[in-house]
Design an enzyme around this catalytic site. Structure first.
Site, PDB file in Angstrom:
ATOM      1  N   GLU A   1      -5.650  -0.443   7.617  1.00 38.42           N
ATOM      2  CA  GLU A   1      -4.555  -0.071   8.506  1.00 38.42           C
ATOM      3  C   GLU A   1      -4.743  -0.749   9.853  1.00 38.42           C
ATOM      4  O   GLU A   1      -5.845  -0.734  10.408  1.00 38.42           O
ATOM      5  CB  GLU A   1      -4.515   1.444   8.753  1.00 38.42           C
ATOM      6  CG  GLU A   1      -4.300   2.300   7.541  1.00 38.42           C
ATOM      7  CD  GLU A   1      -4.219   3.781   7.896  1.00 38.42           C
ATOM      8  OE1 GLU A   1      -3.992   4.101   9.084  1.00 38.42           O
ATOM      9  OE2 GLU A   1      -4.380   4.614   6.992  1.00 38.42           O
TER      10      GLU A   1
ATOM     11  N   ARG B   1       0.866  -1.188   0.000  1.00 44.05           N
ATOM     12  CA  ARG B   1       0.000   0.000   0.000  1.00 44.05           C
ATOM     13  C   ARG B   1       0.899   1.234   0.000  1.00 44.05           C
ATOM     14  O   ARG B   1       1.841   1.329   0.787  1.00 44.05           O
ATOM     15  CB  ARG B   1      -0.899  -0.012   1.231  1.00 44.05           C
ATOM     16  CG  ARG B   1      -1.874   1.167   1.356  1.00 44.05           C
ATOM     17  CD  ARG B   1      -2.707   0.932   2.608  1.00 44.05           C
ATOM     18  NE  ARG B   1      -3.782   1.880   2.824  1.00 44.05           N
ATOM     19  CZ  ARG B   1      -3.776   2.824   3.775  1.00 44.05           C
ATOM     20  NH1 ARG B   1      -2.719   2.966   4.566  1.00 44.05           N
ATOM     21  NH2 ARG B   1      -4.814   3.619   3.940  1.00 44.05           N
TER      22      ARG B   1
ATOM     23  N   GLU C   1      -9.099   7.683   5.120  1.00 44.86           N
ATOM     24  CA  GLU C   1      -9.830   7.892   6.382  1.00 44.86           C
ATOM     25  C   GLU C   1     -10.812   9.055   6.247  1.00 44.86           C
ATOM     26  O   GLU C   1     -10.736  10.066   6.954  1.00 44.86           O
ATOM     27  CB  GLU C   1      -8.857   8.108   7.535  1.00 44.86           C
ATOM     28  CG  GLU C   1      -7.991   6.881   7.806  1.00 44.86           C
ATOM     29  CD  GLU C   1      -7.178   6.963   9.072  1.00 44.86           C
ATOM     30  OE1 GLU C   1      -6.958   5.911   9.706  1.00 44.86           O
ATOM     31  OE2 GLU C   1      -6.747   8.071   9.419  1.00 44.86           O
TER      32      GLU C   1
END
Length: 524
Positions: free
Chosen positions: A420, A227, A318
């Site tokens: 995450e 990522r 996010e």
């Protein structure tokens, strides 16, 4: 991870003996059948050491450490392992006459934690034994776990094992063994800070101390995905298009998948800040829409042109409260939906096979995540995957993660993944900046800040994702396993003297060697 960045801005277990009775029919052994029986432990009431259909074996002569008791996950009863002194006990059921193929054991479990080992196992099945460890559940919540195995000889033993210290306990209930397998397709690592670390003198070592390439070390330990975050015009020149292209080549050369994480900012974008890139600061909404499309297309098309097409793409990072504030805030969903759609459409224009993900930092907040995705769906935002950040010290117990993943996967019919996660292997600092996880009060109950605690935490997060029903648990990405304490590689791209506050959650220790958690990237 960026709740932690916000803080910085402010400042393998040995098996129990395999019960010979399972194979030889010694006294106390239940008769073999082709299907699991008494799967909810309802047949005997309480206090039965060897429930109907099951057998018990204790290497320490404590068969009574296994017994039925009131209080099932469903129904009235459950299996318990407990003794006031240290004990080893196995409760098992031997199956024969199975059709060869892959099977999955599912069970609901609870555990005090603290055991030397406590796990579900499928053994004597004609292939390698498979296990799933029970996580600590100090809040008393039930967790669903799965274990898969390939049966080649028509038989298999379903086993519940404890090697426990005095007072440790587990509960198990509602087991099933069904055809089909499980696993995690994506076992990823976010190595966005790696190139800068290397350029500033960062060193990474194999377990024997030999210096090596960090990405190769992670890959050899089981990581199969990378990522990489993308900033628009970062002050330090890292995490921009050129650097991402170079890292993508390294990842694809190892055969790894590629997830591109667009922040749509010049620096960190997270629940607390979604700052427009400086070059876009005066744009109208129409110009922002064009900028999102063009930037996304430009980066992804450049990756495609060099033969490293992105496998997955996050449209924002996010994005609990939206992107590109204030125009793209969740206070105006029409604007936000249009911006997200521009990014998704650009990704699909480059490659129709690239999966588009929307990513929230709500791994333990089902209601909040559902509210966001209900809006996304009602506004027609196109997406393929749901990504969640989950850090136990911020987002709550594993049971909350399981509830959120299960609900989102079922409600929207999408695969889900943990984009995450991370955990500390020590509370000590390796630089002058206090770490994001710095005190024992911040730790998750049952997971000490040790290498073993870090490994167990990653293991249990992966096991919860694997257990999402209908194969919708895609995988887990460990956040910044290579962000060790290297001068010049801090949290602030505009300040070369900043430090990182993350080194105690990396997967390389303070001697630059892999922590034991890294091996869990193999999972299964």
């Amino acid at each position: 991870m960026h709740q932690g960045i916000k803080r910085a801005l402010i400042t393998t277990a040995a098996a129990l003996p395999i019960a010979a009775a399972a194979v030889t029919g010694l006294p106390g052994t239940a008769g073999a059948a082709a299907t699991l029986t008494n799967t909810g432990f309802e047949a005997n009431g309480t206090g039965t050491a060897t429930p109907t259909g099951w057998s018990t074996y204790s290497a320490t002569g404590q068969n009574s450490a296994s017994y039925t008791e009131a209080g099932g996950h469903s129904g009235s009863y459950r299996l318990a392992h407990y003794a006031a002194t240290a004990y080893k006990v196995e409760t098992y059921q031997y199956l024969s006459g199975l059709a060869n193929g892959t099977y999955t054991l599912t069970a609901w479990v609870r555990s005090s934690g603290g055991q030397n080992s406590a796990y579900l196992a499928l053994r004597n099945c004609g292939s390698a034994e498979q296990r799933t460890d029970l996580p600590p559940t100090p809040n008393g919540a039930w967790i669903r776990l799965v274990t898969s195995v390939t049966v080649t000889g028509g038989q298999c033993t379903v086993s519940i094992d404890s090697d426990a210290n005095a007072g440790n306990w587990i509960n198990v209930d509602d087991l099933s063994l069904t055809p089909g397998g499980t696993g995690l397709a994506a076992r990823g690592v976010d190595v966005s800070t790696l190139k800068k670390s290397e350029d500033k003198g960062g060193v990474y070592r194999w377990a024997d101390g030999t210096a090596g390439d960090a990405l190769s070390i992670l890959h050899s330990s089981g990581a199969n995905y990378v990522r990489l975050k993308v900033w628009v015009n970062p002050a330090d020149g890292y995490n921009n298009k050129d650097k991402v292209l170079a890292m993508a080549k390294r990842a694809k050369a190892l055969g790894m998948g590629l997830l591109i994480d667009f922040h749509y900012s010049d620096s960190w974008a997270d629940p607390g800040k979604q700052t427009k890139p400086a070059a876009w600061s005066g744009y109208s909404l129409a110009q922002l829409n064009s900028a999102v499309y063009n930037h996304t297309y430009d980066v992804l098309n450049a990756l495609k042109a060099q033969g490293t097409t992105a496998d997955m793409v996050q449209i924002g990072n996010e994005i609990n409260a939206g992107i590109l504030w204030n125009e793209g805030s969740t206070s105006n969903w029409s604007n936000l939906a249009a911006l997200l759609a521009q990014g998704a459409n650009a990704a699909k224009a480059v490659s129709g096979s690239t999966k588009v993900a929307l990513h929230l930092a709500k791994g333990g907040d089902d209601a909040g995540a559902r509210a966001f995705f209900d809006q996304a769906v009602s506004h027609g935002v196109p997406f393929d995957l749901i990504g969640l950040s989950y850090y136990g010290y911020w987002h709550g117990p594993l049971s909350d993660l399981q509830t959120t993943l299960d609900d989102l996967a079922a409600r929207y019919g999408k695969q889900v993944f943990v984009a995450e996660t991370a955990y500390a292997f020590t509370l000590a600092n390796d630089d002058a900046l206090e770490n994001n996880v710095a005190t024992s009060s911040q730790l998750v109950a049952g997971y000490p800040a040790t290498q073993a605690g870090q490994a167990a935490n990653l293991r249990d997060v992966m096991n919860v994702v694997e257990a999402v029903p209908n194969g919708r648990g895609l995988g887990v990405f460990y956040w910044e396993p290579t962000w060790t304490a290297v001068p010049g590689n801090g949290w602030d791209p505009a300040d070369p003297t900043s430090q990182d506050a993350w080194e105690n959650q990396a997967l390389f220790d303070y001697n630059d060697r892999p922590t034991s958690a890294m091996n869990w990237l193999h999972h299964r």
